[in-house]
Design an enzyme around this catalytic site. Structure first.
Site, short mmCIF file in Angstrom:
data_model
loop_
_atom_site.label_atom_id
_atom_site.label_comp_id
_atom_site.label_asym_id
_atom_site.label_seq_id
_atom_site.Cartn_x
_atom_site.Cartn_y
_atom_site.Cartn_z
N GLU A 139 1.02 -1.23 0.11
CA GLU A 139 -0.15 0.02 -0.07
C GLU A 139 0.68 0.84 0.24
O GLU A 139 0.52 2.67 -0.36
CB GLU A 139 -0.47 0.08 1.29
CG GLU A 139 -1.96 1.12 1.71
CD GLU A 139 -3.47 1.15 1.34
OE1 GLU A 139 -4.64 2.76 1.73
OE2 GLU A 139 -3.90 -0.57 1.80
N SER A 140 2.08 1.08 0.76
CA SER A 140 3.15 2.68 0.77
C SER A 140 3.53 2.87 -0.28
O SER A 140 3.40 4.15 -0.95
CB SER A 140 4.52 1.94 2.33
OG SER A 140 3.88 1.88 3.44
#
Length: 141
Positions: free
Chosen positions: A62-63
């Site tokens: 997600e980052s």
């Protein structure tokens, strides 16, 4: 659509006082349609059995996708939010570092799709593969 080429210090500055800083996630490479981030496999990212926690891999995915989407947007007017993430964990890692490579699959006006493959840095072996769908929303406040 190429990613903006900002200095890595600027991109990594977005992580101050966030989960990314806590987990030690650092962006180490930017390309036109990909970016690479590195994360330690240590007490911060272990599960109780001493293995890389699947949730830490998901946080890396997600980052990476969110950082990548930030490099596509006018952040004064819009912001990325993850709306769906999935992953397959294929190999255990107990120490060292992993590297996630995020590749832009689709960049629409309202959605971005990222494919992220995480490899063990020491061996190059695949640890996890996943996809993140990002929604582009108007900036609030």
């Amino acid at each position: 659509m190429p990613l903006k080429r900002l200095p890595l210090d600027t991109v990594n500055g977005w992580s101050r006082n966030t989960l990314m800083q806590t987990l030690g996630i650092v962006c180490v490479e930017l390309g036109d349609e990909h970016l690479v981030a590195r994360m330690p496999v240590d007490a911060r990212t272990h599960q109780p059995m001493g293995l890389l926690h699947g949730g830490a891999s998901m946080a890396l995915i997600e980052s990476i996708g969110s950082m990548g989407s930030c490099l596509l947007l006018d952040l004064a007017r819009e912001q990325p939010v993850g709306v769906e993430i999935n992953a397959n964990h294929v190999r255990a890692v107990t120490e060292g570092f992993v590297r996630g490579t995020g590749k832009l699959v689709h960049a629409g006006k309202r959605t971005h799709l990222w494919q992220v493959d995480i490899h063990e840095e020491a061996t190059g072996k695949l640890v996890c593969t996943g996809r993140l769908t990002v929604m582009v929303v108007p900036k609030t406040g």
